[in-house]
Write an enzyme that holds these catalytic residues in place. Structure first.
Site, PDB file in Angstrom:
ATOM      1  N   HIS A 120      58.401 -16.003  53.762  1.00  0.00           N
ATOM      2  CA  HIS A 120      58.861 -15.740  52.397  1.00  0.00           C
ATOM      3  C   HIS A 120      58.529 -14.308  51.986  1.00  0.00           C
ATOM      4  CE1 HIS A 120      54.612 -16.525  52.015  1.00  0.00           C
ATOM      5  NE2 HIS A 120      54.623 -15.935  50.832  1.00  0.00           N
ATOM      6  N   ASP A 122      57.071 -12.689  48.340  1.00  0.00           N
ATOM      7  CA  ASP A 122      56.455 -13.268  47.149  1.00  0.00           C
ATOM      8  C   ASP A 122      57.348 -13.158  45.917  1.00  0.00           C
ATOM      9  OD1 ASP A 122      54.114 -14.066  48.469  1.00  0.00           O
ATOM     10  OD2 ASP A 122      53.176 -12.111  48.163  1.00  0.00           O
ATOM     11  N   HIS A 275      56.563 -12.537  54.973  1.00  0.00           N
ATOM     12  CA  HIS A 275      55.279 -12.818  55.610  1.00  0.00           C
ATOM     13  C   HIS A 275      55.052 -14.308  55.740  1.00  0.00           C
ATOM     14  CE1 HIS A 275      54.461 -12.551  51.287  1.00  0.00           C
ATOM     15  NE2 HIS A 275      53.447 -13.391  51.479  1.00  0.00           N
ATOM     16  N   ARG A 290      44.234 -12.521  45.868  1.00  0.00           N
ATOM     17  CA  ARG A 290      45.528 -11.818  45.835  1.00  0.00           C
ATOM     18  C   ARG A 290      45.857 -11.281  44.451  1.00  0.00           C
ATOM     19  NH1 ARG A 290      51.093 -15.093  46.775  1.00  0.00           N
ATOM     20  NH2 ARG A 290      51.871 -14.394  44.759  1.00  0.00           N
TER      21      ARG A 290
HETATM   22  C1  OGA Z   1      50.153 -14.946  49.987  1.00  0.00           C
HETATM   23  C2  OGA Z   1      50.417 -15.469  51.335  1.00  0.00           C
HETATM   24  C3  OGA Z   1      49.454 -15.638  53.532  1.00  0.00           C
HETATM   25  C4  OGA Z   1      48.101 -15.810  54.138  1.00  0.00           C
HETATM   26  O1  OGA Z   1      48.977 -14.891  49.593  1.00  0.00           O
HETATM   27  O2  OGA Z   1      51.117 -14.539  49.321  1.00  0.00           O
HETATM   28  O3  OGA Z   1      51.539 -15.759  51.648  1.00  0.00           O
HETATM   29  O4  OGA Z   1      47.982 -15.567  55.347  1.00  0.00           O
HETATM   30  N1  OGA Z   1      49.352 -15.530  52.140  1.00  0.00           N
HETATM   31  O5  OGA Z   1      47.181 -16.214  53.410  1.00  0.00           O
HETATM   32 MN    MN Z   2      52.956 -14.951  50.051  1.00  0.00          MN
END
Ligand code: OGA
Ligand code: MN
Length: 299
Positions: A120, A122, A275, A290
């Site tokens: 995806h 974000d 990602h 995050r």
């Molecule tokens: C996010 C995500 C991936 C991870 O925090 O947006 O997709 O590896 N994380 O934690």
């Molecule tokens: Mn993400």
């Protein structure tokens, strides 16, 4: 141009920090070594960081032993921050931080445990998706827990001319709810959304190919997690085309796999990349913080 130069004279004229930008031996990504994001960053240094982010799409700031407040303040230099719809997982006293974690305390999850289990970008389900996200390692598992990044400029450029012509004018629907109930059935701790939360995540229509607002480069912009259908195509044709694009967009030749080191702060560009969380064994603890920077309407 979204990045903001600091207006604070003390910061603008701070002494330079001596840091290096080192490209990874991978299709995408670089590390930045020697910078401390909690110290003043002058305009010339900030411009170098901004350039590295645009050139490499994901940059890893090594060894950031910094507070959540430093993480938030640094993130804000790139634009206003989003508050995530799952407010259950905000860090106390710091609502701009979303806790991404598989840890449970007293049987309760402390953070979003299944973030990124599908590819995806974000917040692509909102009319203004995110510019970029900064994820800061707090606690890392001894095995697993990698994050993968796929370059959607390369994915676009590698499509056949026929397919490029076919998908360029298309639009697609993105929905936060597309996989929500499925994830909730596997992860019962996922909260049942309130009507107010559901209203915040009405589906959005996005171009299938977007143009990066700062570099002008085109990128594919559909994802397994959030894209539900191509507007105007019969369901079977839409499903077939999306399946083809999903498989193409994450080919190994577009992907960098990040193996986390302690105190890494990873900053990716949601306009250029998708990602994926590779997954962590349940018995091992993983916790990251995050921040998410607001972006523009895709075109
Ligand atoms: C996010 C995500 C991936 C991870 O925090 O947006 O997709 O590896 N994380 O934690
Ligand atoms: Mn993400």
């Amino acid at each position: 141009m979204t990045a903001v130069l600091s207006s604070d004279a003390g910061t603008r004229n701070a002494p330079p920090q001596h840091f290096e930008v080192r490209r990874f031996d991978a299709p995408v990504g670089a590390e930045i070594v020697g910078l401390d994001i909690s110290k003043p960053i002058n305009d010339a240094d900030f411009a170098r960081i901004h350039r590295a982010h645009l050139d490499h799409h994901v940059v890893v700031f090594r060894d950031q032993q910094v507070t959540p407040a430093d993480h938030v303040a640094f993130s804000r230099r790139f634009g206003p921050l989003e508050i995530h719809v799952l407010h259950q997982f905000q860090l106390k006293g710091q609502p701009e931080i979303l806790i991404v974690s598989n840890i449970k305390e007293n049987g309760e999850p402390i953070g979003l445990g299944d973030a990124g289990v599908y590819w995806h970008s974000d917040i692509s389900y909102k009319p203004k998706p995110s510019l970029g996200s900064l994820l800061h390692a707090q606690e890392l598992p001894s095995q697993g827990g990698d994050t993968l990044f796929a370059d959607q400029h390369l994915a676009w450029e590698a499509l056949s001319p026929e397919l490029q012509k076919r998908v360029l004018p298309l639009k697609a629907e993105h929905s936060y709810l597309a996989k929500y109930e499925e994830l909730r059935s596997k992860n019962p701790w996922r909260p049942k959304l309130s009507q107010a939360q559901i209203d915040q995540v009405a589906p959005a229509i996005q171009p299938v190919v977007r143009t990066h607002p700062e570099t002008g480069r085109k990128a594919l912009f559909v994802s397994e997690h959030f894209t539900t259908r191509i507007v105007g195509l019969p369901q079977d044709e839409s499903d077939a085309l999306l399946a083809e694009l999903f498989a193409h967009s994450v080919k190994p030749e577009f992907v960098y796999r990040h193996h986390w080191a302690p105190h890494d702060l990873v900053f990716w560009d949601n306009r250029s990349l998708m990602h994926l969380a590779a997954g962590t064994p349940d018995e091992l603890r993983r916790k990251l913080y995050r921040t998410t920077i607001e972006g523009d309407t895709p075109f």
